[in-house]
Scaffold this active site. Structure first.
Site, PDB file in Angstrom:
ATOM      1  N   PRO A 116      38.198  34.222  51.753  1.00  0.00           N
ATOM      2  CG  PRO A 116      38.844  32.840  53.772  1.00  0.00           C
ATOM      3  CD  PRO A 116      39.030  33.662  52.697  1.00  0.00           C
ATOM      4  CD  GLU A 117      32.658  36.922  50.060  1.00  0.00           C
ATOM      5  OE1 GLU A 117      31.538  37.385  50.185  1.00  0.00           O
ATOM      6  OE2 GLU A 117      32.601  37.623  48.955  1.00  0.00           O
TER       7      GLU A 117
END
Ligand code: ZN
Length: 284
Positions: free
Chosen positions: A2-3
């Protein structure tokens, strides 16, 4: 992993459901999540306190509780937060309950995700200052600011963007997408861009992140939002994971390179190859 757009999607879903409620319990089933802090110590600090805000800085989710107690979650590779799941979930490492009968599970098959406790807003600022650079949507992130950060750096621009101490929240997907949008080859030396290219890259980073948030994140691996739903940004990638497919702008087949150990996707026509690439494989 996840960014920024994935963590922001999670935050936007959870904040209206949970902010203002008291944490009634936190059960840490995997002590590695908060090590070296003992699970009982973390639980003592968190349970019984009201959630005043749910914030994001870079890829960190900040559970801001009463008395300036901050629980900082980092999802790392495979972490997901599920709100009121219908069933028990495998790989649950942490379970939280909130007033109003809300239940939140932290599920993390690869167990790299972390929970850290920070007491006091000054300590929080110091925690972030030691780890994170400018926030991409902050007004301090400008073309000249990016140029100043990159000045004199001969390492390639892509790993420069991935370094969280320069720019917070950008990872492998959004770096590829931003460099393509800006027309900058990932092997260009970070300090070698023209001033207008730093401006374009600044805009492109924001555009790529905005597109990711709009699509509720990218699910190319395990990422799910708090309702268990996949994001759709992977269907809108311009270059990332599109090896051999035609560039959306010019039709040239997208190429895959390895830059700083990471799979990297480019259109070599829209992103001209630097004459003297440094620090990684040339496009082949
Ligand atoms: Zn192209």
């Amino acid at each position: 992993m996840p960014e920024l757009p994935e963590v922001e999607t999670i935050r936007r879903r959870l904040a209206p459901a949970l902010v203002g409620a008291r944490v009634t319990s936190i059960e840490i089933r995997d002590p590695r999540w908060c090590a070296p802090l003992a699970p009982a110590e973390l639980a003592d600090a968190v349970a019984g306190r009201r959630l005043e805000a749910l914030e994001r800085r870079g890829k960190y989710l900040d559970w801001a509780l009463e008395d300036e107690i901050h629980l900082l979650m980092h999802l790392r590779m495979t972490g997901a937060l599920l709100l009121d799941p219908a069933a028990e979930m495998p790989y649950t490492r942490v379970e939280m309950t909130f007033e109003g009968d809300r239940r939140l599970l932290f599920v993390d098959p690869r167990r790299f995700g972390t929970g850290e406790l920070v007491a006091g807003d000054a300590a929080l600022a110091a925690f972030y200052a030691a780890r994170l650079g400018v926030e991409p949507f902050d007004e301090a992130f400008t073309g000249p600011a990016l140029r100043a950060l990159a000045r004199g750096r001969r390492a390639p621009i892509k790993p420069f963007l991935l370094d969280q101490r320069h720019l917070a929240g950008v990872g492998n997907i959004y770096a590829d997408e931003a460099l393509f949008r800006a027309g900058v080859h990932p092997l260009r030396a970070a300090g070698s861009l023209r001033p207008i290219q730093y401006e374009r890259l600044r805009d492109a980073v924001r555009e790529a992140l905005d597109a990711g948030i709009e699509a509720r994140g990218a699910s190319i691996d395990d990422y799910r939002d708090p309702d268990g739903v996949r994001g759709s940004f992977q269907d809108r990638f311009l270059v990332h994971l599109r090896e051999g497919e035609p560039c959306v702008v010019c039709g040239t087949p997208i190429r895959k390179l390895v830059v700083g150990g990471r799979g990297t996707y480019v259109c070599t026509r829209c992103q001209p190859v630097p004459r003297r690439p440094r620090g990684g494989a040339a496009s082949g």
